[in-house]
Write an enzyme that holds these catalytic residues in place. Structure first.
Site, PDB file in Angstrom:
ATOM      1  N   ARG A   1       0.821  -1.219   0.000  1.00 53.70           N
ATOM      2  CA  ARG A   1       0.000   0.000   0.000  1.00 53.70           C
ATOM      3  C   ARG A   1       0.860   1.276   0.000  1.00 53.70           C
ATOM      4  NH1 ARG A   1      -3.225  -3.623  -0.627  1.00 53.70           N
ATOM      5  NH2 ARG A   1      -5.362  -3.679   0.176  1.00 53.70           N
TER       6      ARG A   1
ATOM      7  N   SER B   1     -10.717  -0.683   2.981  1.00 49.14           N
ATOM      8  CA  SER B   1      -9.981  -0.815   4.248  1.00 49.14           C
ATOM      9  C   SER B   1      -9.638   0.568   4.775  1.00 49.14           C
ATOM     10  CB  SER B   1      -8.671  -1.571   4.043  1.00 49.14           C
ATOM     11  OG  SER B   1      -8.894  -2.807   3.450  1.00 49.14           O
TER      12      SER B   1
ATOM     13  N   GLU C   1      -5.238   3.710   6.388  1.00 52.27           N
ATOM     14  CA  GLU C   1      -4.865   3.537   4.983  1.00 52.27           C
ATOM     15  C   GLU C   1      -5.402   4.702   4.155  1.00 52.27           C
ATOM     16  OE1 GLU C   1      -6.283   1.293   1.361  1.00 52.27           O
ATOM     17  OE2 GLU C   1      -5.667  -0.327   2.699  1.00 52.27           O
TER      18      GLU C   1
HETATM   19  N1  EPU Z   1     -10.738 -10.857   9.860  1.00 56.48           N
HETATM   20  C1  EPU Z   1     -11.461 -10.908  11.045  1.00 56.48           C
HETATM   21  N2  EPU Z   1     -12.501 -10.022  11.204  1.00 56.48           N
HETATM   22  C2  EPU Z   1     -12.830  -9.123  10.260  1.00 56.48           C
HETATM   23  C3  EPU Z   1     -12.085  -9.058   9.071  1.00 56.48           C
HETATM   24  C4  EPU Z   1     -11.031  -9.935   8.878  1.00 56.48           C
HETATM   25  O1  EPU Z   1     -11.199 -11.710  11.918  1.00 56.48           O
HETATM   26  O2  EPU Z   1     -13.779  -8.372  10.487  1.00 56.48           O
HETATM   27  C5  EPU Z   1      -9.679 -11.840   9.646  1.00 56.48           C
HETATM   28  C6  EPU Z   1     -10.134 -12.888   8.633  1.00 56.48           C
HETATM   29  O3  EPU Z   1     -10.804 -13.932   9.235  1.00 56.48           O
HETATM   30  C7  EPU Z   1      -8.823 -13.354   8.045  1.00 56.48           C
HETATM   31  C8  EPU Z   1      -7.970 -12.115   8.086  1.00 56.48           C
HETATM   32  O4  EPU Z   1      -8.575 -11.225   9.018  1.00 56.48           O
HETATM   33  O5  EPU Z   1      -8.222 -14.320   8.879  1.00 56.48           O
HETATM   34  C9  EPU Z   1      -7.804 -11.446   6.739  1.00 56.48           C
HETATM   35  O6  EPU Z   1      -9.067 -11.024   6.243  1.00 56.48           O
HETATM   36  P1  EPU Z   1      -9.325 -10.783   4.669  1.00 56.48           P
HETATM   37  O7  EPU Z   1      -8.842 -11.923   3.871  1.00 56.48           O
HETATM   38  O8  EPU Z   1     -10.718 -10.344   4.506  1.00 56.48           O
HETATM   39  O9  EPU Z   1      -8.335  -9.603   4.279  1.00 56.48           O
HETATM   40  P2  EPU Z   1      -7.914  -8.300   5.043  1.00 56.48           P
HETATM   41  O10 EPU Z   1      -6.523  -8.444   5.553  1.00 56.48           O
HETATM   42  O11 EPU Z   1      -8.954  -7.914   5.995  1.00 56.48           O
HETATM   43  C10 EPU Z   1      -6.845  -7.264   2.872  1.00 56.48           C
HETATM   44  C11 EPU Z   1      -6.869  -5.939   2.149  1.00 56.48           C
HETATM   45  C12 EPU Z   1      -8.170  -5.768   1.365  1.00 56.48           C
HETATM   46  C13 EPU Z   1      -8.264  -6.915   0.372  1.00 56.48           C
HETATM   47  C14 EPU Z   1      -8.216  -8.248   1.154  1.00 56.48           C
HETATM   48  C15 EPU Z   1      -8.210  -9.449   0.250  1.00 56.48           C
HETATM   49  C16 EPU Z   1      -5.530  -4.455   3.517  1.00 56.48           C
HETATM   50  C17 EPU Z   1      -5.534  -3.303   4.461  1.00 56.48           C
HETATM   51  N3  EPU Z   1      -6.727  -4.858   3.104  1.00 56.48           N
HETATM   52  O12 EPU Z   1      -7.896  -7.227   3.832  1.00 56.48           O
HETATM   53  O13 EPU Z   1      -8.084  -4.555   0.647  1.00 56.48           O
HETATM   54  O14 EPU Z   1      -9.456  -6.848  -0.394  1.00 56.48           O
HETATM   55  O15 EPU Z   1      -6.986  -8.316   1.939  1.00 56.48           O
HETATM   56  O16 EPU Z   1      -6.983  -9.597  -0.363  1.00 56.48           O
HETATM   57  O17 EPU Z   1      -4.448  -4.937   3.164  1.00 56.48           O
HETATM   58  C18 EPU Z   1      -8.712  -2.258   0.546  1.00 56.48           C
HETATM   59  O18 EPU Z   1      -7.510  -1.987   0.561  1.00 56.48           O
HETATM   60  O19 EPU Z   1      -9.604  -1.360   0.494  1.00 56.48           O
HETATM   61  C19 EPU Z   1      -9.132  -3.645   0.659  1.00 56.48           C
HETATM   62  C20 EPU Z   1     -10.401  -3.986   0.776  1.00 56.48           C
END
Ligand code: EPU
Length: 337
Positions: A162, A237, A333
């Protein structure tokens, strides 16, 4: 060019925050930009792309320049690769769909990300195991001091999680006017290992996925977890996933054995901020007309009519609570304006 006074920016930011621009202009070409930046008439200027990564907390006392440069072109094509160029003002998702209609592979995992093409390199957008830098070829940017166009290749952009040079020392010095991508035309290299994609494709009954299938899987996962900004204002995010030392992670694990993590390097671990926020008790919490999304705690939402400062205060409360419970600082972010 038509300069308008006192314009609401509500339709121009995905959070749907209703603040006003003192003046507003839609820039359709590089010549438009050059004439605005060479004029003495507008001492204060504010650049607006897709408005998908900002929280507006006050009226903008400046000329807001909406980047509206349009056009997509095939620059060159070989047996297996194609280089395409998109102007900055193209909507990102519509651009991705256009590449898929042409059977060009590489951007399918980045389907449905809000925003415009021109802002995509600034924060090296990423999702489901793929980042923009993986298919990025180069971008052209207008140097706001010299009004010359400069080209940046992948190395020069200094991409990171990012992050890029455009968020660091080139910040505020350039306007990205177009981006070139290097995509595949056959033997596409699919990235389907990300857990949610594998299971989504299985559920769709697809054994040998195409790039179009991967895009459909991503769209359906995103639609389930992330609110559509056209219905509920949001900026994706709101926070970045924090990167902490292995020692800090061991300590966290002693208290919270189920904390999820990704290995970043031999010494660093990334912890999903969504998990931290959920376990700090904020997931799905509503405060009047704003709150934390019920399906993804990383996303703050405006249910309609919320003020930027309300959401900013909520974000600070979340940061403080996460720091108190887990001893981890989470950074925003989105850009706070
Ligand atoms: N999780 C939770 N609770 C929540 C959300 C997530 O426990 O409310 C846990 C999930 O269970 C999982 C982990 O967090 O174990 C990761 O969750 P997820 O795969 O949904 O991805 P993320 O890390 O929350 C990142 C990006 C997203 C992108 C997704 C998928 C960042 C800040 N965000 O989210 O990007 O779509 O991976 O690759 O890196 C964005 O930047 O606007 C965005 C949506």
């Amino acid at each position: 060019m038509h300069i308008q006074d006192n314009i609401s920016l509500k339709p121009f930011n995905t959070f749907g925050i209703d603040v006003k621009a003192k003046q507003f202009v839609s820039a359709q070409s590089v010549d438009d930009l050059k004439s605005i930046f060479s004029s003495e008439e507008f001492p204060q200027k504010f650049i607006l792309g897709g408005g998908s990564n900002m929280l507006l907390t006050k009226d903008i006392n400046a000329l807001v320049i909406h980047l509206n440069l349009k056009g997509k072109t095939i620059i060159s094509k070989t047996e297996t690769k194609v280089i395409i160029e998109s102007q900055a003002g193209e909507n990102w998702h519509r651009f991705v769909l256009w590449t898929l209609d042409n059977n060009f592979g590489g951007l399918e995992n980045l389907s449905l990300i809000p925003g415009n093409v021109g802002t995509s390199p600034i924060q090296n957008i990423g999702a489901y195991g793929v980042e923009l830098k993986d298919t990025f070829h180069s971008c052209k940017a207008l140097n706001l001091d010299t009004l010359e166009i400069e080209t940046f290749n992948t190395t020069e952009c200094q991409f990171d999680y990012r992050n890029s040079i455009f968020k660091q020392h080139a910040k505020g010095k350039y306007i990205i006017i177009s981006v070139q991508f290097k995509l595949s035309t056959k033997n596409h290299n699919l990235h389907t290992n990300y857990g949610a994609i594998t299971s989504e494709l299985e559920e769709m009954g697809i054994v040998k996925p195409t790039i179009q299938d991967v895009s459909k899987a991503v769209i359906s996962i995103r639609n389930r977890k992330l609110p559509n900004p056209k219905q509920i204002g949001n900026s994706g995010s709101f926070f970045k996933n924090p990167v902490i030392s292995r020692e800090a992670f061991s300590k966290l694990q002693q208290q919270f054995p189920n904390a999820p993590s990704y290995i970043v390097s031999e010494t660093e671990i990334k912890v999903p901020a969504g998990w931290l926020i959920e376990h700090a008790g904020f997931k799905g919490k509503t405060f009047g007309n704003y709150g934390v999304h019920k399906n993804q705690a990383l996303v703050l939402v405006n249910y309609g009519g919320a003020k930027g400062n309300d959401i900013l205060e909520l974000s600070r409360l979340i940061q403080q609570t996460v720091a108190r419970i887990f001893n981890i600082q989470i950074e925003t972010e989105v850009n706070i304006v």
